[in-house]
Scaffold this motif. Structure first.
Motif, PDB file in Angstrom:
ATOM      1  N   PRO A  86      14.536  12.675   4.031  1.00 51.90           N
ATOM      2  CA  PRO A  86      14.206  12.825   2.608  1.00 51.90           C
ATOM      3  C   PRO A  86      14.266  11.509   1.834  1.00 51.90           C
ATOM      4  CG  PRO A  86      16.396  13.697   3.062  1.00 51.90           C
ATOM      5  CD  PRO A  86      15.785  13.386   4.387  1.00 51.90           C
ATOM      6  N   SER A  87      15.052  10.564   2.293  1.00 49.30           N
ATOM      7  CA  SER A  87      15.070   9.235   1.693  1.00 49.30           C
ATOM      8  C   SER A  87      14.971   8.210   2.820  1.00 49.30           C
ATOM      9  CB  SER A  87      16.338   9.011   0.873  1.00 49.30           C
ATOM     10  OG  SER A  87      17.491   9.131   1.672  1.00 49.30           O
ATOM     11  N   PHE A  88      14.257   7.126   2.564  1.00 47.75           N
ATOM     12  CA  PHE A  88      13.974   6.164   3.628  1.00 47.75           C
ATOM     13  C   PHE A  88      13.548   4.844   3.013  1.00 47.75           C
ATOM     14  CE2 PHE A  88      10.079   8.168   2.397  1.00 47.75           C
ATOM     15  CZ  PHE A  88       9.119   7.176   2.466  1.00 47.75           C
ATOM     16  N   ARG A  89      13.353   3.851   3.851  1.00 49.90           N
ATOM     17  CA  ARG A  89      12.848   2.555   3.428  1.00 49.90           C
ATOM     18  C   ARG A  89      11.438   2.369   3.975  1.00 49.90           C
ATOM     19  NH1 ARG A  89      17.055  -0.800   1.678  1.00 49.90           N
ATOM     20  NH2 ARG A  89      16.040  -2.742   2.312  1.00 49.90           N
ATOM     21  N   VAL A  90      10.561   1.854   3.148  1.00 54.33           N
ATOM     22  CA  VAL A  90       9.194   1.605   3.602  1.00 54.33           C
ATOM     23  C   VAL A  90       9.211   0.459   4.599  1.00 54.33           C
ATOM     24  CG1 VAL A  90       8.107   2.473   1.509  1.00 54.33           C
ATOM     25  CG2 VAL A  90       8.766   0.078   1.630  1.00 54.33           C
ATOM     26  N   THR A  91       8.165   0.366   5.397  1.00 52.17           N
ATOM     27  CA  THR A  91       8.112  -0.683   6.404  1.00 52.17           C
ATOM     28  C   THR A  91       7.837  -2.033   5.743  1.00 52.17           C
ATOM     29  OG1 THR A  91       5.719  -0.562   6.789  1.00 52.17           O
ATOM     30  CG2 THR A  91       7.117   1.005   7.997  1.00 52.17           C
ATOM     31  N   ASN A  92       8.117  -3.090   6.473  1.00 44.06           N
ATOM     32  CA  ASN A  92       7.866  -4.434   5.961  1.00 44.06           C
ATOM     33  C   ASN A  92       6.387  -4.649   5.651  1.00 44.06           C
ATOM     34  OD1 ASN A  92      10.177  -6.781   6.190  1.00 44.06           O
ATOM     35  ND2 ASN A  92      10.685  -4.959   7.380  1.00 44.06           N
ATOM     36  N   HIS A  93       5.514  -4.091   6.471  1.00 46.45           N
ATOM     37  CA  HIS A  93       4.085  -4.258   6.221  1.00 46.45           C
ATOM     38  C   HIS A  93       3.643  -3.464   4.994  1.00 46.45           C
ATOM     39  CE1 HIS A  93       4.332  -5.664  10.430  1.00 46.45           C
ATOM     40  NE2 HIS A  93       3.352  -6.482  10.050  1.00 46.45           N
ATOM     41  N   GLU A  94       4.261  -2.331   4.737  1.00 44.00           N
ATOM     42  CA  GLU A  94       3.960  -1.588   3.514  1.00 44.00           C
ATOM     43  C   GLU A  94       4.427  -2.372   2.289  1.00 44.00           C
ATOM     44  OE1 GLU A  94       3.971   3.093   4.900  1.00 44.00           O
ATOM     45  OE2 GLU A  94       5.902   2.083   4.601  1.00 44.00           O
ATOM     46  N   VAL A  95       5.569  -3.024   2.399  1.00 42.88           N
ATOM     47  CA  VAL A  95       6.040  -3.873   1.305  1.00 42.88           C
ATOM     48  C   VAL A  95       5.054  -5.024   1.072  1.00 42.88           C
ATOM     49  CG1 VAL A  95       7.850  -5.439   0.516  1.00 42.88           C
ATOM     50  CG2 VAL A  95       8.469  -3.308   1.663  1.00 42.88           C
ATOM     51  N   ALA A  96       4.566  -5.613   2.142  1.00 36.93           N
ATOM     52  CA  ALA A  96       3.611  -6.717   2.019  1.00 36.93           C
ATOM     53  C   ALA A  96       2.365  -6.279   1.252  1.00 36.93           C
ATOM     54  CB  ALA A  96       3.234  -7.244   3.398  1.00 36.93           C
ATOM     55  N   SER A  97       1.851  -5.092   1.563  1.00 37.65           N
ATOM     56  CA  SER A  97       0.675  -4.586   0.849  1.00 37.65           C
ATOM     57  C   SER A  97       0.992  -4.278  -0.602  1.00 37.65           C
ATOM     58  CB  SER A  97       0.129  -3.338   1.553  1.00 37.65           C
ATOM     59  OG  SER A  97      -0.577  -3.682   2.720  1.00 37.65           O
ATOM     60  N   LEU A  98       2.147  -3.660  -0.850  1.00 39.64           N
ATOM     61  CA  LEU A  98       2.541  -3.365  -2.228  1.00 39.64           C
ATOM     62  C   LEU A  98       2.586  -4.642  -3.057  1.00 39.64           C
ATOM     63  CD1 LEU A  98       3.681  -1.584  -4.513  1.00 39.64           C
ATOM     64  CD2 LEU A  98       5.950  -1.898  -3.500  1.00 39.64           C
ATOM     65  N   LEU A  99       3.215  -5.671  -2.544  1.00 38.04           N
ATOM     66  CA  LEU A  99       3.335  -6.919  -3.283  1.00 38.04           C
ATOM     67  C   LEU A  99       1.985  -7.573  -3.520  1.00 38.04           C
ATOM     68  CD1 LEU A  99       6.481  -8.612  -1.666  1.00 38.04           C
ATOM     69  CD2 LEU A  99       6.376  -7.104  -3.655  1.00 38.04           C
ATOM     70  N   SER A 100       1.199  -7.690  -2.462  1.00 36.35           N
ATOM     71  CA  SER A 100      -0.040  -8.444  -2.585  1.00 36.35           C
ATOM     72  C   SER A 100      -1.078  -7.719  -3.431  1.00 36.35           C
ATOM     73  CB  SER A 100      -0.610  -8.751  -1.197  1.00 36.35           C
ATOM     74  OG  SER A 100      -1.662  -9.682  -1.287  1.00 36.35           O
ATOM     75  N   TYR A 101      -1.257  -6.421  -3.199  1.00 31.61           N
ATOM     76  CA  TYR A 101      -2.235  -5.687  -3.994  1.00 31.61           C
ATOM     77  C   TYR A 101      -1.787  -5.554  -5.444  1.00 31.61           C
ATOM     78  CZ  TYR A 101      -5.223  -4.351  -0.074  1.00 31.61           C
ATOM     79  OH  TYR A 101      -6.101  -4.373   0.980  1.00 31.61           O
ATOM     80  N   SER A 102      -0.517  -5.288  -5.685  1.00 28.78           N
ATOM     81  CA  SER A 102      -0.055  -5.109  -7.055  1.00 28.78           C
ATOM     82  C   SER A 102      -0.081  -6.414  -7.838  1.00 28.78           C
ATOM     83  CB  SER A 102       1.366  -4.537  -7.064  1.00 28.78           C
ATOM     84  OG  SER A 102       1.382  -3.222  -6.561  1.00 28.78           O
ATOM     85  N   LEU A 103       0.315  -7.510  -7.207  1.00 31.42           N
ATOM     86  CA  LEU A 103       0.428  -8.775  -7.918  1.00 31.42           C
ATOM     87  C   LEU A 103      -0.854  -9.597  -7.903  1.00 31.42           C
ATOM     88  CD1 LEU A 103       3.974  -9.873  -6.697  1.00 31.42           C
ATOM     89  CD2 LEU A 103       3.379  -8.787  -8.869  1.00 31.42           C
ATOM     90  N   LEU A 104      -1.694  -9.414  -6.863  1.00 29.01           N
ATOM     91  CA  LEU A 104      -2.881 -10.259  -6.715  1.00 29.01           C
ATOM     92  C   LEU A 104      -4.182  -9.476  -6.609  1.00 29.01           C
ATOM     93  CD1 LEU A 104      -1.549 -12.809  -4.041  1.00 29.01           C
ATOM     94  CD2 LEU A 104      -1.278 -12.896  -6.533  1.00 29.01           C
ATOM     95  N   GLU A 105      -4.118  -8.160  -6.434  1.00 27.14           N
ATOM     96  CA  GLU A 105      -5.288  -7.287  -6.250  1.00 27.14           C
ATOM     97  C   GLU A 105      -6.054  -7.627  -4.978  1.00 27.14           C
ATOM     98  OE1 GLU A 105      -7.381  -7.851 -10.017  1.00 27.14           O
ATOM     99  OE2 GLU A 105      -6.622  -5.896 -10.680  1.00 27.14           O
ATOM    100  N   PRO A 125      -5.546  -8.107  -0.312  1.00 20.65           N
ATOM    101  CA  PRO A 125      -4.672  -7.816   0.825  1.00 20.65           C
ATOM    102  C   PRO A 125      -3.707  -8.954   1.101  1.00 20.65           C
ATOM    103  CG  PRO A 125      -6.865  -8.396   1.586  1.00 20.65           C
ATOM    104  CD  PRO A 125      -6.961  -8.260   0.098  1.00 20.65           C
ATOM    105  N   PRO A 126      -2.604  -8.667   1.778  1.00 20.38           N
ATOM    106  CA  PRO A 126      -1.627  -9.727   2.072  1.00 20.38           C
ATOM    107  C   PRO A 126      -2.231 -10.803   2.961  1.00 20.38           C
ATOM    108  CG  PRO A 126      -1.080  -7.678   3.238  1.00 20.38           C
ATOM    109  CD  PRO A 126      -2.160  -7.344   2.277  1.00 20.38           C
ATOM    110  N   ASN A 127      -1.854 -12.027   2.679  1.00 26.67           N
ATOM    111  CA  ASN A 127      -2.359 -13.139   3.483  1.00 26.67           C
ATOM    112  C   ASN A 127      -1.558 -13.268   4.771  1.00 26.67           C
ATOM    113  OD1 ASN A 127       0.067 -14.423   2.802  1.00 26.67           O
ATOM    114  ND2 ASN A 127      -0.877 -15.622   1.152  1.00 26.67           N
ATOM    115  N   ALA A 128      -1.952 -14.227   5.590  1.00 26.89           N
ATOM    116  CA  ALA A 128      -1.328 -14.383   6.907  1.00 26.89           C
ATOM    117  C   ALA A 128       0.159 -14.688   6.794  1.00 26.89           C
ATOM    118  CB  ALA A 128      -2.036 -15.486   7.687  1.00 26.89           C
ATOM    119  N   ALA A 129       0.543 -15.506   5.806  1.00 27.94           N
ATOM    120  CA  ALA A 129       1.954 -15.861   5.658  1.00 27.94           C
ATOM    121  C   ALA A 129       2.802 -14.650   5.290  1.00 27.94           C
ATOM    122  CB  ALA A 129       2.104 -16.955   4.603  1.00 27.94           C
ATOM    123  N   LEU A 130       2.269 -13.802   4.401  1.00 26.02           N
ATOM    124  CA  LEU A 130       3.022 -12.608   3.995  1.00 26.02           C
ATOM    125  C   LEU A 130       3.112 -11.608   5.142  1.00 26.02           C
ATOM    126  CD1 LEU A 130       4.492 -11.494   1.537  1.00 26.02           C
ATOM    127  CD2 LEU A 130       2.359 -10.416   0.801  1.00 26.02           C
TER     128      LEU A 130
END
Length: 559
Positions: free
Chosen positions: A222-241, A243-248
């Protein structure tokens, strides 16, 4: 004659802030929505206004960090950027089904789905893109293959899926795309298998959506942590619109994004890039409701001659103001109180004819685009302008009842000579006075601007023949900065001092950057982190960084 009604005799709580009006005729049944689907677990202490209408700021108790798990469809801008990042092709999304307006922002994850019309557009675009790719472009995706052929299959499938899905593909996904490759191979065209895989990938839900669902092993939790790759997409799409770049993605591969210290560093890096400016400006643009400034917004040409000809300059004026005062180094205070430069050219001529000159314009609330949206086709609207302040800057809410009193007869008897006199008729109805005192007394401060945002010192109201001097006096109640107001400049200064406005700004930032259209309990970590970042005078960059690097970035709950 237009029917002239009032709002509600009671207020209800929403997921913004549990702060409501306690004025006569506008009482609040105050309960915390804490919440269903929002990670709340209990009741928050709710501040209430005192007999004088003061509402001192009270910090909430901390709420659970987890926000709902979800799949989040790419916006049209994100889709276009993702195709270009993957294939180097700039696709046209002009004819795509319009984005759904979630009532506040157009990127809410709970309102944007792939309906039949959009699915058809995705299919057609995928086919066109796959067909247009040259053999050299296809081969570059299958490096180190120099020529297209069966030996390139494994490298091509793995590379394209990994980049398209923004994560390592599963064995099952590789097998499915491999089967598509093999089926096309039998048709004899050596490039067709590669095009078929591209077309398939561009219509896959793993390409069209970004997920925050966690690892397969956590699906029952019922509660969990998202994967690192999901975090990468959240950050890149939300902040830059985009997809995450190679470094992220490499940081995600190393498992670094689950660590809050590393997460904060990555957020700061992304916000330092030029690409982060556009999403911030879009956020502020939509927060100010300027996305409603469109061709459907009608103004009577006889009353506002030339309005249609200055639509584009009005939007340009707003975007220029936001770029100067609402960039990464900007602040909520500057947005509210910075002077608006006098307009030149056709817009300047429109603002000053007729009237007594450009007048004083203070902050983004004095932009012609906003003033035009928060008005009617034939006159200004103190209620609409006041309601914007309550809803979007203070995160307070009123609902419209089903039995709105019709004040047409009162209006006909009273023979108002100005918009202000018309709206003051709310004082004659006990069901209206409480709420409208909270709304109209704010909106009156903008009465030196007409329904198209032009400055005025006098108003020739409807069929009147004698102009009446406008009166911009108003007052604030039910806030922590209650005071009499001489004009909209006084209002702007008061709002810039308000702690409730700062918390509301953090809520709106969370809602936009997280695409969260559901309830937002007070005390949610990103909200309180954002509030604290600007409470001491932090910039908009500080606000966004704090919201995007709290525990809620990685913690989720299942509904």
């Amino acid at each position: 004659m237009r029917s002239f009604g009032c709002l509600t005799a009671d207020a209800v709580t929403t997921g913004w802030l549990v702060v409501f009006f306690l004025a006569p005729g506008c009482t609040a049944g105050v309960t915390n929505p804490n919440a269903v689907g929002a990670g709340g677990t209990g009741t928050q202490p709710v501040p209430t206004a005192d007999a004088q209408g003061n509402l001192p700021y009270a910090a909430p108790q901390p709420a659970q960090a987890g926000v709902p798990a979800r799949a989040w469809r790419l916006t049209h801008v994100e889709y276009r950027n993702t195709v270009k990042n993957l294939l180097g092709i700039d696709v046209d999304t002009v004819n795509f089904e319009a984005e759904t307006d979630g009532g506040l922002f157009a990127n809410f994850s709970n309102v944007n789905f792939v309906r039949v019309q959009l699915a058809s557009s995705y299919y057609d675009t995928a086919e066109q893109v796959a067909t247009s790719l040259t053999d050299a472009q296809l081969a570059s995706l299958a490096a180190p293959c120099a020529l297209l052929g069966p030996s390139c299959k494994a490298a091509f499938v793995r590379t394209v899926l990994g980049r398209a899905y923004r994560r390592p593909p599963s064995a099952e996904e590789i097998a499915e795309s491999g089967a598509t490759f093999d089926a096309a191979m039998s048709l004899g065209d050596p490039s067709l298998p590669f095009r078929a895989v591209v077309q398939e990938v561009l219509t896959s839900p793993f390409f069209l959506y970004r997920t925050e669902l966690g690892a397969v092993a956590d699906m029952a939790n019922p509660s969990f942590r998202v994967t690192n790759h999901e975090v990468a997409s959240l950050l890149s799409y939300s902040l830059l619109e985009q997809p995450p770049n190679a470094a992220l993605l490499a940081a995600a591969d190393r498992g670094e994004l689950a660590n809050l210290t590393s997460l904060k560093a990555r957020v700061d890096e992304l916000l330092a890039t030029p690409e982060a400016q556009k999403p911030l400006q879009t956020f502020l643009f939509q927060w100010l409701t300027l996305n409603h400034f469109n061709d459907d917004m009608f103004k009577f040409p006889a009353l506002y001659p030339g309005f249609d000809g200055v639509r584009a300059p009005m939007i340009e004026e707003a975007m220029t103001f936001l770029s100067v005062n609402g960039g990464m180094g900007g602040s909520i205070s500057r947005l509210l109180t910075a002077p608006v430069p006098a307009a030149a050219g056709p817009l300047g001529a429109f603002y000053t004819a007729p009237g007594a000159g450009a007048g004083t314009r203070t902050g983004w609330l004095a932009l012609g685009g906003f003033l035009s949206v928060a008005a009617h086709a034939d006159q200004s609207s103190p209620t609409l302008r006041g309601n914007f302040i309550r809803e979007r800057l203070l995160c307070q809410h009123m609902t419209v009842p089903s039995d709105i009193p019709n004040l047409t007869d009162v209006e006909a008897t009273a023979m108002p000579r100005s918009t202000r006199e018309l709206y003051e008729l709310h004082q004659k109805n006990a069901l209206c006075v409480g709420c409208h005192n909270a709304l109209d007394q704010i909106g009156f401060t903008f009465e030196d601007f007409d329904g198209a945002g032009r400055f005025r010192t006098n108003e020739l109201f409807r069929n009147q023949t004698v102009p009446v001097a406008v009166n911009t006096a108003g007052r604030l109640i039910n806030t922590d900065v209650n005071r009499p107001l001489a004009n909209h400049t006084d209002l702007a200064q008061a709002l810039a001092e308000s702690a409730w406005v700062r918390e509301c700004a953090a809520i709106q930032t969370f809602r936009y950057y997280f695409g969260h259209g559901g309830e937002v309990p007070r005390g949610l970590p990103p909200v309180m982190a954002g509030y604290q970042a600007i409470a001491g005078g932090g910039t908009l960059k500080d606000l966004v960084a704090a919201v995007m690097s709290s525990p809620s970035t990685v913690e989720r709950i299942r509904n």
